[in-house]
Design a protein around this motif. Structure first.
Motif, PDB file in Angstrom:
ATOM      1  N   ALA B  18      26.388 -44.350 -54.535  1.00 15.42           N
ATOM      2  CA  ALA B  18      26.363 -45.860 -54.622  1.00 15.42           C
ATOM      3  C   ALA B  18      27.311 -46.530 -53.937  1.00 15.42           C
ATOM      4  N   LEU B  21      27.287 -46.314 -50.219  1.00 19.31           N
ATOM      5  CA  LEU B  21      26.503 -47.197 -49.749  1.00 19.31           C
ATOM      6  C   LEU B  21      27.054 -48.564 -49.904  1.00 19.31           C
ATOM      7  N   TYR B  22      27.825 -48.851 -50.858  1.00 21.31           N
ATOM      8  CA  TYR B  22      28.405 -50.261 -50.766  1.00 21.31           C
ATOM      9  C   TYR B  22      29.683 -50.332 -49.796  1.00 21.31           C
ATOM     10  N   ASP B  24      30.117 -48.083 -47.025  1.00 21.22           N
ATOM     11  CA  ASP B  24      29.615 -47.686 -45.575  1.00 21.22           C
ATOM     12  C   ASP B  24      28.711 -48.719 -44.982  1.00 21.22           C
ATOM     13  N   THR B  25      27.661 -48.657 -45.914  1.00 18.02           N
ATOM     14  CA  THR B  25      26.321 -49.227 -45.363  1.00 18.02           C
ATOM     15  C   THR B  25      26.463 -50.696 -45.578  1.00 18.02           C
ATOM     16  N   LEU B  26      27.010 -51.246 -46.477  1.00 20.21           N
ATOM     17  CA  LEU B  26      27.002 -52.649 -46.745  1.00 20.21           C
ATOM     18  C   LEU B  26      28.569 -53.304 -46.364  1.00 20.21           C
ATOM     19  N   GLY B  27      29.389 -52.399 -46.049  1.00 21.21           N
ATOM     20  CA  GLY B  27      30.602 -52.875 -45.674  1.00 21.21           C
ATOM     21  C   GLY B  27      31.473 -53.484 -46.692  1.00 21.21           C
ATOM     22  N   ALA B  28      31.526 -53.364 -47.988  1.00 25.36           N
ATOM     23  CA  ALA B  28      32.008 -53.969 -48.821  1.00 25.36           C
ATOM     24  C   ALA B  28      33.483 -53.276 -49.177  1.00 25.36           C
ATOM     25  N   LEU B  48      33.715 -58.686 -54.085  1.00 24.47           N
ATOM     26  CA  LEU B  48      33.282 -59.623 -52.877  1.00 24.47           C
ATOM     27  C   LEU B  48      34.012 -60.757 -52.970  1.00 24.47           C
TER      28      LEU B  48
END
Lengths: 134, 134
Positions: B18, B21-22, B24-28, B48
């Motif tokens: 998870a 995911l946040y 690398d994939t969502l760039g947060a 955020l």
């Protein structure tokens, strides 16, 4: 890539009761109900100092939240929406990682008149994620 | 009464996945995992620009999110947290309207070292609501 949390959307079985709950019991600023026939929902916006909660109630026969409320008769959090600067760039990056974009993969005009996409909950920890071009 | 949305908490079955995911994939921007044995969870904070997402994973044998993950093996949104200025005043106002406060009704010191309360999901549209004294 993702920016602000644009909103948390809560599906509710009784919009007047949910509005009263947020306005009177929780003391938040709420909007009048906004019918959005193109999206199959009526929305009440709860304005918080840093983001919004959106109370969603089904509108019409093909509402996208009707099935959710059948499974969750008391209501529940339906999705969360993150802002992105460029929705096509975001989509292409997500697809390249194997994440599934719902529908035909093309952004639609969302409830705020901005391009949006929804991502598959199975790829995001059981959470339906909306991306909105800010 | 309620102020900012302090965080959205997502229970996740695989904290490393998870987090990736946040990040690398969502760039947060994500934190290192923070063990919180007193709360039965390990938390990764997703920062955020306007609020936080908290990725929660069970820690120990009596984790409060273990049952949730049994029912929702892919994970899911566990609760949302609103800030209040005065948690005792908030509690008394809520109880006067008939809303149920979980546990013994006394604020506990939460994961951010501030007093918190949880409200019954049945009274809040199927949504587990945490109140945190800001």
């Amino acid at each position: 890539m993702i920016g602000k949390l644009n909103h948390v959307a809560i599906a509710v079985p009784d919009l007047a009761a949910a509005t009263a709950l947020y306005r009177d019991t929780l003391g938040a600023k709420v909007s009048a109900p906004v019918p959005q026939p193109a999206h199959g929902v009526t929305v009440v916006f709860v304005e918080l100092p840093n983001t919004k909660v959106e109370l969603l109630h089904p509108m019409g026969e093909k509402s996208p939240i009707a099935g959710f409320l059948e499974k969750n008769p008391s209501g529940g959090i339906h999705h969360i929406c993150y802002e992105v600067e460029d929705i096509l760039a975001a989509r292409d990056k997500l697809k390249a990682t194997g994440a599934r974009v719902l529908g035909d993969g093309e952004p639609k005009i969302g409830a705020h008149d901005k391009p949006v996409l929804f991502l598959h909950p199975k790829d995001f920890n059981g959470t339906l994620v909306e991306l909105e071009q800010a």
